[in-house]
Design a protein around this motif. Structure first.
Motif, PDB file in Angstrom:
ATOM      1  N   HIS A   3       0.888  -1.675   0.066  1.00 46.16           N
ATOM      2  CA  HIS A   3      -0.006   0.028  -0.255  1.00 46.16           C
ATOM      3  C   HIS A   3       1.044   1.157  -0.050  1.00 46.16           C
ATOM      4  O   HIS A   3       1.784   1.437   0.807  1.00 46.16           O
ATOM      5  CB  HIS A   3      -0.993   0.411   0.816  1.00 46.16           C
ATOM      6  N   GLU A  25     -11.271   6.794  -6.262  1.00 51.12           N
ATOM      7  CA  GLU A  25     -11.593   5.718  -6.372  1.00 51.12           C
ATOM      8  C   GLU A  25      -9.921   4.666  -7.423  1.00 51.12           C
ATOM      9  O   GLU A  25      -9.767   3.920  -6.879  1.00 51.12           O
ATOM     10  CB  GLU A  25     -13.132   5.481  -7.246  1.00 51.12           C
ATOM     11  N   LEU A  28      -7.022   4.030  -5.008  1.00 52.34           N
ATOM     12  CA  LEU A  28      -7.511   3.562  -4.074  1.00 52.34           C
ATOM     13  C   LEU A  28      -7.813   1.883  -4.990  1.00 52.34           C
ATOM     14  O   LEU A  28      -6.444   1.581  -4.855  1.00 52.34           O
ATOM     15  CB  LEU A  28      -9.034   3.629  -3.076  1.00 52.34           C
ATOM     16  N   VAL A  33      -4.402   3.679  -0.751  1.00 52.55           N
ATOM     17  CA  VAL A  33      -5.079   3.871   0.064  1.00 52.55           C
ATOM     18  C   VAL A  33      -5.259   4.959   0.982  1.00 52.55           C
ATOM     19  O   VAL A  33      -5.703   4.595   1.592  1.00 52.55           O
ATOM     20  CB  VAL A  33      -4.761   2.764   0.967  1.00 52.55           C
ATOM     21  N   GLN A  34      -4.081   6.012   0.954  1.00 50.73           N
ATOM     22  CA  GLN A  34      -4.376   7.036   1.483  1.00 50.73           C
ATOM     23  C   GLN A  34      -4.331   7.874   1.506  1.00 50.73           C
ATOM     24  O   GLN A  34      -2.772   7.995   0.679  1.00 50.73           O
ATOM     25  CB  GLN A  34      -3.453   6.740   3.143  1.00 50.73           C
ATOM     26  N   VAL A  58      -9.354   7.911   4.561  1.00 50.17           N
ATOM     27  CA  VAL A  58      -8.263   7.641   3.439  1.00 50.17           C
ATOM     28  C   VAL A  58      -7.771   9.079   3.144  1.00 50.17           C
ATOM     29  O   VAL A  58      -6.938   8.789   2.944  1.00 50.17           O
ATOM     30  CB  VAL A  58      -9.655   7.337   2.677  1.00 50.17           C
ATOM     31  N   ILE A 269     -10.408  -1.633   1.958  1.00 48.09           N
ATOM     32  CA  ILE A 269      -9.591  -1.037   0.987  1.00 48.09           C
ATOM     33  C   ILE A 269      -9.229  -2.244  -0.012  1.00 48.09           C
ATOM     34  O   ILE A 269      -8.021  -3.055   0.557  1.00 48.09           O
ATOM     35  CB  ILE A 269      -8.935  -0.240   1.617  1.00 48.09           C
TER      36      ILE A 269
END
Length: 269
Positions: A3, A25, A28, A33-34, A58, A269
């Motif tokens: 990630h 989106e 992700l 992821v963040q 997020v 996620i």
């Protein structure tokens, strides 16, 4: 790949106003992821907080005044930034610093605004999200009085040379690397400089929608950068550091969580 966390996304830019949710989106889906939404003015910082609230765990945000906007700085600005900083979503003070490239704000005003941010971050024991362009020496001179803050600060979007990065690393800063490293014309100094960044001081970012990686296949026709392109930047950083992309991803993610005290991403996620 592990990630990833994009420490600098300008999600409030008008280039994202029509499809911001789709951009998030796509990030992700590509392992980002963040993301941390960059605050560059008081109004912008307030908007960044509101967007971060819509995507708990997020999106996060910063609160600060970019040196270009330092001329908007008033006596009340720091008080308002301090109020924003009370929210859990706000993880750093900034974007703040010095920019002597275009001088959209006078140097003395930039320096006053910058030092006010430094005092605020010290008061709140918060990380700093820093900007420096064509102002390396003065930036370091000002920070000489804030050396207790360097290890809680990232020089975001570093585009300098190896001498400058060595100085920043010796002072204790984290260094944020963007897709500038993908530019075979302007990025050669950075391609050499990243070799001198210890893995435990490395952070990664897109600075989207700016700095679209030049050597990326299937580049969008609108030339807009997105956080979903962060894996490509990781690959380039790894190439010039002489390590595997997984190593860059692992260390950058761990460093980001440590600096900004971010929670682990949601399991779905």
């Amino acid at each position: 790949m592990q990630h990833l966390i994009d420490i600098g996304v300008n999600l409030l830019d008008k280039q994202f106003q029509n499809d911001r949710s789709e951009v998030i989106e796509r990030a992700l889906q590509n392992g980002v992821v963040q993301m941390i939404v960059t605050g560059t003015s008081l109004r912008n910082s307030k908007q960044g907080l509101e967007i971060a609230k819509e995507y708990p765990n997020v999106l996060f945000s910063t609160a600060g005044i970019h040196p270009h906007d330092a001329k908007t700085f008033t006596n009340n600005t720091i008080d308002e930034l301090e109020q924003l900083a009370q929210y859990d979503e706000v993880v750093a003070i900034g974007e703040c610093g010095l920019d002597f490239n275009r001088m959209f704000s006078p140097q003395d005003i930039q320096e006053e605004c910058f030092e006010a941010h430094l005092h605020l971050a010290r008061k709140l024991s918060m990380p700093l999200f820093l900007h420096e362009r064509d102002a390396h020496n003065r930036f370091c001179e000002i920070f000489a009085n804030f050396m207790d803050m360097t290890e809680k600060s990232v020089v975001h979007c570093f585009t300098g040379n190896k001498e400058q990065v060595k100085k920043y690393v010796s002072m204790g800063f984290y260094i944020g690397i963007t897709g500038w490293i993908c530019d075979e014309r302007r990025g050669q100094a950075l391609q050499d400089a990243v070799k001198y960044i210890p893995l435990d001081r490395l952070l990664i970012e897109t600075d989207a929608p700016y700095l679209l990686p030049r050597n990326m296949e299937n580049r969008p026709k609108n030339r807009r950068n997105e956080p979903s392109f962060l894996p490509h930047i990781v690959n380039e950083i790894a190439k010039f550091m002489g390590v595997k992309p997984e190593v860059v991803a692992k260390h950058a993610t761990e460093n980001t969580r440590k600096l900004f005290n971010l929670p682990e991403p949601s399991l779905d996620i």
